[in-house]
Scaffold this active site. Sequence first.
Site, short mmCIF file in Angstrom:
data_model
loop_
_atom_site.label_atom_id
_atom_site.label_comp_id
_atom_site.label_asym_id
_atom_site.label_seq_id
_atom_site.Cartn_x
_atom_site.Cartn_y
_atom_site.Cartn_z
N LYS A 40 -1.50 34.37 20.75
CA LYS A 40 -1.02 35.70 20.39
C LYS A 40 -0.05 35.49 19.24
CE LYS A 40 -0.43 40.20 21.07
NZ LYS A 40 -1.49 41.22 21.15
N GLY A 120 -2.26 45.24 17.98
CA GLY A 120 -2.79 46.52 17.56
C GLY A 120 -4.02 46.35 16.67
#
EC number: 6.3.3.3
Length: 215
Positions: A40, A120
Site C-alpha cells: 500500500k 482511491g
Amino acid sequence: METKNIYFISGIDTDAGKSYCTAWYARELMQRGLRVVTQKFIQTGNTGHSEDIDLHRRLTGTGYLPEDKEGLTMPEIFSYPCSPHLAARIDKRPIDFGKIERATRELSHRYDTVLVEGAGGLMVPLTEDFLTIDYIAEKQYPLIFVTSGKLGSINHTLLNFEAIKNRSIALDTVLYNLYPTVEDKTIQEDTMKYIKQYLSKHFPGTKFEVVPEIV
C-alpha cells in the site's frame, strides 16, 4: 527494465473494492507458483499500520511478512481518512516519494511480482499538482484496474480508460469485482459484457478477470 515486475492497482473510485481485489489477485498469482507481495504505497486514515495490508495478509493467508515489519509494504501512512494531498497537509508532513520508491524497488528484488495498491482512484491528487495517474505514468508501471457492475460503472470505467490511453499507460488487466452481492444481476451482467467488448476493441492485449464474491 528493473521495475518490470511491479504492477500498480487502481480503480473507478474509493469503494471499488481495490483492497479485496488486490488480495484476491495476489492469491491467484501465488497459486500459479509466483512469489507475490502487496504494497500500500500511501495509506490514509491509519496510524503506524496499514489496515489494507492487514486485509491483504488475511485474505492471502500469509500472515504478516518480514517486509511488513520493516515498513516496506506500507512506507507512507497518514492519520486522516482522505486523499493523500490533504492527509499530508493535515499531518504537516510531505509525502516522501523517495522512500516509497526505495521500498517498492526493494520488494521487486525480493519477489517475483509486486502489486502496489493506490489510494482511491486514478485522479486522486498526491500533491497539489501531481495526481496518482501522473505517478503511474512517470514510473511506467503496468496498470491493473478494478471496476464493478454497480450502476454508473460503465461511465466511470470508460472515462478512466480515456485517461489511461491519454497517458500512454499499459493497461495490463481489468479486474471485474462481483462483490458486494446484488440480487438483480441485470446491470452487473450487461456491464461485464459491455466492458469486455470495449476492451477487445480498444485494449486488445488487456486481460480480463472476474473477481468472485466473498464467500
